[in-house]
Design a protein around this motif. Structure first.
Motif, PDB file in Angstrom:
ATOM      1  N   GLY A 151      44.841  13.168  48.013  1.00 28.58           N
ATOM      2  CA  GLY A 151      46.087  13.780  48.515  1.00 28.58           C
ATOM      3  C   GLY A 151      45.977  15.295  47.494  1.00 28.58           C
ATOM      4  O   GLY A 151      46.834  15.261  46.595  1.00 28.58           O
ATOM      5  N   GLN A 152      45.265  16.308  47.959  1.00 26.11           N
ATOM      6  CA  GLN A 152      45.092  17.238  47.399  1.00 26.11           C
ATOM      7  C   GLN A 152      44.759  18.446  48.023  1.00 26.11           C
ATOM      8  O   GLN A 152      44.031  18.269  49.328  1.00 26.11           O
ATOM      9  N   ASN A 153      45.036  19.704  47.990  1.00 32.14           N
ATOM     10  CA  ASN A 153      44.502  20.857  48.718  1.00 32.14           C
ATOM     11  C   ASN A 153      44.560  22.039  47.759  1.00 32.14           C
ATOM     12  O   ASN A 153      44.992  22.134  46.664  1.00 32.14           O
ATOM     13  N   PHE A 154      44.262  23.156  48.268  1.00 33.43           N
ATOM     14  CA  PHE A 154      44.104  24.518  47.525  1.00 33.43           C
ATOM     15  C   PHE A 154      45.477  25.039  47.160  1.00 33.43           C
ATOM     16  O   PHE A 154      46.254  24.958  48.271  1.00 33.43           O
ATOM     17  N   ARG A 155      45.861  25.404  46.120  1.00 35.00           N
ATOM     18  CA  ARG A 155      47.098  26.097  45.926  1.00 35.00           C
ATOM     19  C   ARG A 155      46.997  27.439  46.782  1.00 35.00           C
ATOM     20  O   ARG A 155      48.130  28.100  47.283  1.00 35.00           O
ATOM     21  N   GLN A 156      45.934  27.943  46.933  1.00 36.62           N
ATOM     22  CA  GLN A 156      45.740  29.281  47.692  1.00 36.62           C
ATOM     23  C   GLN A 156      45.936  29.243  49.110  1.00 36.62           C
ATOM     24  O   GLN A 156      44.676  28.915  49.714  1.00 36.62           O
ATOM     25  N   ARG A 157      46.863  29.240  49.639  1.00 34.09           N
ATOM     26  CA  ARG A 157      47.197  29.360  51.097  1.00 34.09           C
ATOM     27  C   ARG A 157      47.061  30.414  51.872  1.00 34.09           C
ATOM     28  O   ARG A 157      46.758  30.428  53.117  1.00 34.09           O
ATOM     29  N   PHE A 158      47.461  31.458  51.394  1.00 35.09           N
ATOM     30  CA  PHE A 158      47.774  32.677  52.000  1.00 35.09           C
ATOM     31  C   PHE A 158      46.720  33.828  51.390  1.00 35.09           C
ATOM     32  O   PHE A 158      46.592  33.661  49.785  1.00 35.09           O
ATOM     33  N   ILE A 159      46.350  34.963  51.909  1.00 32.21           N
ATOM     34  CA  ILE A 159      45.928  36.108  51.551  1.00 32.21           C
ATOM     35  C   ILE A 159      46.872  37.038  52.066  1.00 32.21           C
ATOM     36  O   ILE A 159      46.884  37.329  53.359  1.00 32.21           O
ATOM     37  N   ILE A 160      47.339  38.051  51.028  1.00 34.12           N
ATOM     38  CA  ILE A 160      48.309  38.957  51.487  1.00 34.12           C
ATOM     39  C   ILE A 160      47.576  40.379  51.025  1.00 34.12           C
ATOM     40  O   ILE A 160      47.202  40.492  49.989  1.00 34.12           O
ATOM     41  N   LEU A 161      47.826  41.214  52.049  1.00 28.19           N
ATOM     42  CA  LEU A 161      47.069  42.772  51.917  1.00 28.19           C
ATOM     43  C   LEU A 161      48.338  43.456  51.817  1.00 28.19           C
ATOM     44  O   LEU A 161      49.092  43.751  52.375  1.00 28.19           O
ATOM     45  N   ASP A 164      39.541  53.730  45.771  1.00 33.84           N
ATOM     46  CA  ASP A 164      39.161  54.841  46.949  1.00 33.84           C
ATOM     47  C   ASP A 164      38.196  55.395  46.555  1.00 33.84           C
ATOM     48  O   ASP A 164      37.764  56.548  47.078  1.00 33.84           O
ATOM     49  N   ARG A 165      37.165  55.030  45.548  1.00 34.36           N
ATOM     50  CA  ARG A 165      36.065  55.439  45.212  1.00 34.36           C
ATOM     51  C   ARG A 165      34.930  54.382  45.702  1.00 34.36           C
ATOM     52  O   ARG A 165      34.828  53.107  45.313  1.00 34.36           O
ATOM     53  N   GLU A 166      34.182  54.799  46.513  1.00 29.18           N
ATOM     54  CA  GLU A 166      33.237  53.945  47.120  1.00 29.18           C
ATOM     55  C   GLU A 166      32.361  53.256  46.241  1.00 29.18           C
ATOM     56  O   GLU A 166      31.770  52.190  46.356  1.00 29.18           O
ATOM     57  N   ASN A 167      31.823  53.996  45.133  1.00 25.64           N
ATOM     58  CA  ASN A 167      30.814  53.665  44.343  1.00 25.64           C
ATOM     59  C   ASN A 167      31.586  52.555  43.129  1.00 25.64           C
ATOM     60  O   ASN A 167      30.692  51.928  42.680  1.00 25.64           O
ATOM     61  N   GLU A 168      32.768  52.404  43.419  1.00 27.80           N
ATOM     62  CA  GLU A 168      33.149  51.297  42.314  1.00 27.80           C
ATOM     63  C   GLU A 168      33.421  49.974  42.901  1.00 27.80           C
ATOM     64  O   GLU A 168      33.351  49.717  43.970  1.00 27.80           O
ATOM     65  N   PRO A 169      33.376  49.187  41.892  1.00 27.89           N
ATOM     66  CA  PRO A 169      33.351  47.688  42.152  1.00 27.89           C
ATOM     67  C   PRO A 169      34.994  47.396  42.692  1.00 27.89           C
ATOM     68  O   PRO A 169      35.823  48.019  42.594  1.00 27.89           O
ATOM     69  N   ILE A 170      34.951  46.028  43.151  1.00 30.56           N
ATOM     70  CA  ILE A 170      36.255  45.598  43.366  1.00 30.56           C
ATOM     71  C   ILE A 170      36.992  44.997  41.989  1.00 30.56           C
ATOM     72  O   ILE A 170      35.973  44.248  41.281  1.00 30.56           O
ATOM     73  N   TYR A 171      37.977  45.327  41.733  1.00 29.51           N
ATOM     74  CA  TYR A 171      38.389  44.871  40.316  1.00 29.51           C
ATOM     75  C   TYR A 171      39.046  43.725  40.530  1.00 29.51           C
ATOM     76  O   TYR A 171      40.078  43.398  41.412  1.00 29.51           O
ATOM     77  N   TYR A 172      38.859  42.746  39.643  1.00 28.87           N
ATOM     78  CA  TYR A 172      39.393  41.318  39.695  1.00 28.87           C
ATOM     79  C   TYR A 172      40.296  41.471  38.525  1.00 28.87           C
ATOM     80  O   TYR A 172      40.103  41.501  37.344  1.00 28.87           O
ATOM     81  N   LEU A 173      41.822  41.631  38.783  1.00 26.11           N
ATOM     82  CA  LEU A 173      42.688  41.582  37.655  1.00 26.11           C
ATOM     83  C   LEU A 173      43.598  40.278  37.287  1.00 26.11           C
ATOM     84  O   LEU A 173      43.935  40.466  36.362  1.00 26.11           O
ATOM     85  N   VAL A 174      43.636  39.328  38.308  1.00 24.48           N
ATOM     86  CA  VAL A 174      44.442  38.025  37.771  1.00 24.48           C
ATOM     87  C   VAL A 174      43.721  36.975  38.120  1.00 24.48           C
ATOM     88  O   VAL A 174      43.071  36.965  39.417  1.00 24.48           O
ATOM     89  N   ASP A 175      43.291  35.888  37.331  1.00 25.54           N
ATOM     90  CA  ASP A 175      42.615  34.686  37.825  1.00 25.54           C
ATOM     91  C   ASP A 175      43.317  34.170  39.111  1.00 25.54           C
ATOM     92  O   ASP A 175      44.550  33.991  39.238  1.00 25.54           O
ATOM     93  N   GLU A 176      42.490  33.824  40.012  1.00 27.52           N
ATOM     94  CA  GLU A 176      42.770  33.417  41.322  1.00 27.52           C
ATOM     95  C   GLU A 176      43.607  32.128  41.144  1.00 27.52           C
ATOM     96  O   GLU A 176      44.561  31.689  41.850  1.00 27.52           O
ATOM     97  N   ASN A 177      43.701  31.383  40.325  1.00 23.58           N
ATOM     98  CA  ASN A 177      44.252  30.122  39.947  1.00 23.58           C
ATOM     99  C   ASN A 177      45.695  30.278  39.094  1.00 23.58           C
ATOM    100  O   ASN A 177      46.427  29.675  38.813  1.00 23.58           O
ATOM    101  N   LYS A 178      45.873  31.599  38.580  1.00 25.44           N
ATOM    102  CA  LYS A 178      47.115  31.984  38.184  1.00 25.44           C
ATOM    103  C   LYS A 178      47.909  32.924  39.359  1.00 25.44           C
ATOM    104  O   LYS A 178      47.508  33.246  40.252  1.00 25.44           O
ATOM    105  N   ARG A 179      49.221  32.847  39.214  1.00 22.03           N
ATOM    106  CA  ARG A 179      50.112  33.637  40.059  1.00 22.03           C
ATOM    107  C   ARG A 179      50.162  35.059  39.776  1.00 22.03           C
ATOM    108  O   ARG A 179      50.485  35.508  38.420  1.00 22.03           O
ATOM    109  N   ALA A 180      49.952  35.877  40.696  1.00 23.95           N
ATOM    110  CA  ALA A 180      50.090  37.511  40.386  1.00 23.95           C
ATOM    111  C   ALA A 180      51.604  37.820  41.348  1.00 23.95           C
ATOM    112  O   ALA A 180      52.313  37.105  41.962  1.00 23.95           O
ATOM    113  N   TRP A 181      51.897  38.946  40.750  1.00 22.13           N
ATOM    114  CA  TRP A 181      53.437  39.442  40.970  1.00 22.13           C
ATOM    115  C   TRP A 181      53.379  40.481  42.258  1.00 22.13           C
ATOM    116  O   TRP A 181      53.380  41.502  41.778  1.00 22.13           O
TER     117      TRP A 181
END
Length: 281
Positions: A50-60, A87-104
């Motif tokens: 009995g388990q699944n991922f905490r990450q159920r939604f993606i919010i844009l 808004d700069r095409e040559n920049e990477p996607i920035y990863y700010l909060v661990d996916e396993n942690k809660r972001a606000w």
């Protein structure tokens, strides 16, 4: 090579024990070391069904700001998101909060039977100034195609890793329609669905089936129940009140993007019925 790995793990365990931390082993088991004592944790012998991922939604979201202020807000203030696309095409996607942690990023929010979506969602912020008011109307800013491509690549990765359902890929306005507009009616939901297979969209043939439904005597209660069935947080009051107008506007932002006046009409209702038939059986 194997002996070297064992020595490295042994050395790491010694260092962790000296530091009063948890040690690691080759098979994923661990030893908890504290000043109160040590205990071995076995993560191999038994695994819960009995388990699944905490990450159920993606919010844009859009940031309603320029790059510099967006980075400062999301990195140094109380508001946060897991990812930031600038808004700069040559920049990477920035990863700010661990996916396993809660972001606000979601705030007071709901979708279907879920509330407080910070608890179970991944937030993606896109640098975009949002909208300006002109002659009493909201005028939204476009998203460049390369920014949408970056968003799609990130979404495809998250969807695959966390088995995210199409109906759980949403805009901030979907989960908080009484107070939010992002990512707005210029965010190309249909393009994401058509070109990348991401998110929800309706079938035109099914929509046609419902094209006359609204003129056949649909009540405000019927509309509210259909919106609630789809997932929106709405109270069934049996009248076209302000909360209902806001929810209809959020729905139009997502699916009727040429028209977002908050008025339920035959086109909007047919799309709503088609979506409910497809995703809410």
């Amino acid at each position: 090579m194997k002996a070297a790995l064992k020595r490295a793990i042994l050395l790491l365990n010694i260092l962790l024990i000296l530091a009063g931390c948890t040690s690691v082993t080759e098979k994923g088991n661990r030893v908890i070391n504290t000043k109160m004592g040590s205990e071995r944790v076995d993560g191999i012998t038994y695994t819960s069904k009995g388990q699944n991922f905490r990450q159920r939604f993606i919010i844009l979201h859009y940031t309603v700001s320029d790059r510099e202020r967006s980075i400062d807000l999301l990195a140094n203030k109380d508001v946060s998101s897991h990812y930031l696309i600038t808004d700069r095409e040559n920049e990477p996607i920035y990863y700010l909060v661990d996916e396993n942690k809660r972001a606000w990023h979601a705030g007071i929010s709901s979708w279907g039977s879920f509330s407080n979506l910070n608890d179970n969602s991944i937030g993606i912020e896109i640098v975009n100034k949002g909208f300006v008011m002109k002659d009493g109307k909201m005028n939204f800013y476009q998203f460049p195609s390369w920014q949408i491509h970056k968003t799609a690549v990130l979404l495809l990765d998250l969807i695959k890793r966390y088995e995210i359902e199409p109906q759980n890929i949403l805009g901030h306005s979907d989960i908080a329609p009484q107070r939010k507009q992002d990512p707005g009616p210029l965010f190309p939901w249909k393009e994401l669905y058509r070109d990348y297979g991401i998110g929800m969209w309706y079938d035109d043939t099914v929509k046609e089936k419902y094209k006359n439904a609204f003129s056949e005597g649909v009540t405000p209660e019927d509309v509210q129940k259909e919106l609630k069935k789809f997932g929106y947080g709405i109270v069934v009051t049996k009248e076209y009140d302000e909360q209902t107008k806001n929810v209809i506007t959020a729905f139009q932002f997502h699916f009727i993007q040429y028209k977002y006046d908050g008025v339920m009409d035959a086109e909007t209702y047919a799309v709503l019925k088609a979506l409910n038939e497809k995703y809410k059986k």
